[in-house]
Design a protein around this motif. Structure first.
Motif, mmCIF file in Angstrom:
data_model
loop_
_atom_site.group_PDB
_atom_site.id
_atom_site.type_symbol
_atom_site.label_atom_id
_atom_site.label_comp_id
_atom_site.label_asym_id
_atom_site.label_seq_id
_atom_site.Cartn_x
_atom_site.Cartn_y
_atom_site.Cartn_z
ATOM 1 N N GLY A 125 0.791 -1.281 -0.032
ATOM 2 C CA GLY A 125 -0.086 -0.060 0.170
ATOM 3 C C GLY A 125 0.956 1.256 -0.081
ATOM 4 O O GLY A 125 0.213 2.525 0.176
ATOM 5 N N PHE A 126 2.158 1.238 -0.108
ATOM 6 C CA PHE A 126 3.111 2.441 -0.162
ATOM 7 C C PHE A 126 2.943 2.883 -1.551
ATOM 8 O O PHE A 126 2.591 2.381 -2.573
ATOM 9 N N SER A 127 3.246 4.196 -1.826
ATOM 10 C CA SER A 127 3.363 5.036 -2.916
ATOM 11 C C SER A 127 4.953 5.411 -3.206
ATOM 12 O O SER A 127 5.527 5.528 -1.953
ATOM 13 N N ILE A 128 5.195 5.752 -4.299
ATOM 14 C CA ILE A 128 6.567 6.263 -4.413
ATOM 15 C C ILE A 128 6.651 7.850 -4.620
ATOM 16 O O ILE A 128 5.860 8.385 -5.306
ATOM 17 N N ALA A 129 7.330 8.517 -3.662
ATOM 18 C CA ALA A 129 7.789 9.721 -3.681
ATOM 19 C C ALA A 129 9.075 10.169 -4.016
ATOM 20 O O ALA A 129 10.163 9.471 -3.828
ATOM 21 N N GLU A 130 9.338 11.127 -4.860
ATOM 22 C CA GLU A 130 10.729 11.581 -5.261
ATOM 23 C C GLU A 130 10.932 13.025 -4.693
ATOM 24 O O GLU A 130 9.780 13.834 -4.537
ATOM 25 N N GLY A 131 12.253 13.618 -4.656
ATOM 26 C CA GLY A 131 12.431 14.939 -4.596
ATOM 27 C C GLY A 131 13.787 15.296 -5.007
ATOM 28 O O GLY A 131 14.577 14.542 -5.659
ATOM 29 N N PRO A 132 14.281 16.678 -5.005
ATOM 30 C CA PRO A 132 15.370 16.972 -5.638
ATOM 31 C C PRO A 132 16.776 16.471 -4.970
ATOM 32 O O PRO A 132 16.666 16.142 -3.803
ATOM 33 N N GLU A 133 17.744 16.402 -6.039
ATOM 34 C CA GLU A 133 19.156 15.838 -5.640
ATOM 35 C C GLU A 133 19.852 17.115 -4.976
ATOM 36 O O GLU A 133 20.793 16.729 -4.229
ATOM 37 N N ILE A 134 19.440 18.230 -5.367
ATOM 38 C CA ILE A 134 20.274 19.466 -4.993
ATOM 39 C C ILE A 134 19.070 19.923 -4.066
ATOM 40 O O ILE A 134 18.080 20.387 -4.189
ATOM 41 N N GLU A 135 19.721 20.062 -2.779
ATOM 42 C CA GLU A 135 18.592 20.338 -1.426
ATOM 43 C C GLU A 135 19.157 21.220 -0.743
ATOM 44 O O GLU A 135 20.340 21.612 -0.572
ATOM 45 N N PHE A 136 18.007 22.059 -0.153
ATOM 46 C CA PHE A 136 18.466 23.048 0.961
ATOM 47 C C PHE A 136 18.904 22.447 2.279
ATOM 48 O O PHE A 136 18.424 21.417 2.504
#
Length: 339
Positions: A125-136
């Protein structure tokens, strides 16, 4: 002038018939028939002829032009045909020779492992989340309960772009961004590349891969964390796999733990793969720290959650018995095709 025209044709005929390339034919065309060619130069003298001579010389000039053009075309065609035949002979293909086999690509072992892991968690029941590799730095540290003066930052060898921008050292910032944008219940995994200032050797690389998971809802307990990770371990390593949890410390979870699985190579008896302990450490986990929930806009009095993280590179090496991390980054098809 008539003699000049006939002499011009004879000279042109000799040169055209002796030409052996298309470039020579083009040069002769320009030489005899071009705007500044020899025929044009002769015709410029027609003004000195008697009126009754001009039609006769004009007719002869036209005949000479047509004959030279005909010779040029005929010789050009012959040379083009000869060059074509020569090219065909030089490009001859022996159809009796065996062909060169095409090498097909092959899915990378890390991709295979990641696909298998994602399939397991998507099934839960999980979903996939993504984010930036250059981060604050805020998302990489502060929002994960690691302020600027926190001693845990000494453990992170970080690539800074500026004082407040960096290459993420973990995929945990994706969890924070997910909690900021979504209200519970939350159930996500976040695979991706991360960066730390390591020398590349058999077990370290400045670029590697992680996958972290996050669950936030009412009434989430450590028992839920253990239950989910037990299912993952059995699905991934085999139904006979056992797990154990050891206390540990992470600034963004409390309590925190590391999870070991019984060695899949020896079944827990002890071997070279597990260092003769019967156990292999595969991930870190824990209950999401109330400060992390609070900073992400979630009430820790109402909601709780758990998080976990594992190294895709390490899991791949363990699963396939690979003893050198660098092999995963060389993209040698001979290596990749073994899996």
């Amino acid at each position: 002038m008539e003699e000049l025209l006939r002499k011009l044709y004879e000279d042109a005929q000799k040169e055209i018939l002796s030409a052996d390339s298309l470039q020579q034919i083009e040069n002769l065309r320009v030489k005899y028939l071009g705007k500044k060619g020899e025929l044009t130069q002769i015709l410029r003298g027609m003004g000195s002829l008697k009126p009754e001579e001009r039609p006769v010389i004009g007719q002869i000039a036209n005949e000479v032009r047509e004959k030279i053009e005909g010779l040029l075309t005929e010789t050009k065609n012959k040379i083009a045909q000869l060059e074509k035949e020569k090219r065909i002979k030089s490009e001859y293909i022996d159809i009796t020779m065996p062909g060169k086999p095409y090498e097909y690509g092959h899915k990378h072992p890390m991709t295979q492992v990641l696909d298998e892991i994602k399939k397991i968690f998507l099934g839960l029941g999980f979903s996939i989340a993504e984010g930036p590799e250059i981060e604050f730095t805020y998302y990489n540290f502060e929002a994960l309960n690691t302020p600027e003066d926190h001693p845990a930052r000494d453990l992170q060898d970080t690539f800074y772009v500026t004082s407040d921008i960096l290459l993420r050292t973990q995929t945990s910032p994706v969890q924070v961004r997910t909690m900021e944008k979504n209200k519970p219940p939350i159930r996500v995994i976040s695979p991706g590349r991360v960066y730390r200032s390591d020398e590349i050797d058999a077990t370290h690389s400045p670029v590697f891969h992680q996958m972290e998971g996050l669950v936030v809802d009412e009434g989430i307990t450590m028992g839920d964390l253990k239950g989910v990770l037990n299912i993952f371990a059995k699905k991934f390593f085999g139904e006979d796999t056992n797990t154990k949890f050891r206390p540990h410390y992470f600034p963004f979870t409390e309590p925190s733990a590391e999870m070991d699985v019984s060695c899949f190579a020896c079944g827990g008896k002890g071997c070279r793969v597990c260092g003769y302990t019967g156990w292999i450490e595969i991930l870190g986990a824990g209950m999401v720290h109330p400060n992390v929930l609070r900073m992400s806009g979630i009430d820790p009095e109402k909601y709780s959650g758990f998080a976990f993280g594992l190294g895709i590179d390490r899991i791949t090496m363990l699963k396939y018995g690979i003893d050198d991390l660098r092999l995963l980054f060389e993209n040698d098809l001979r290596f990749i095709q073994q899996f």
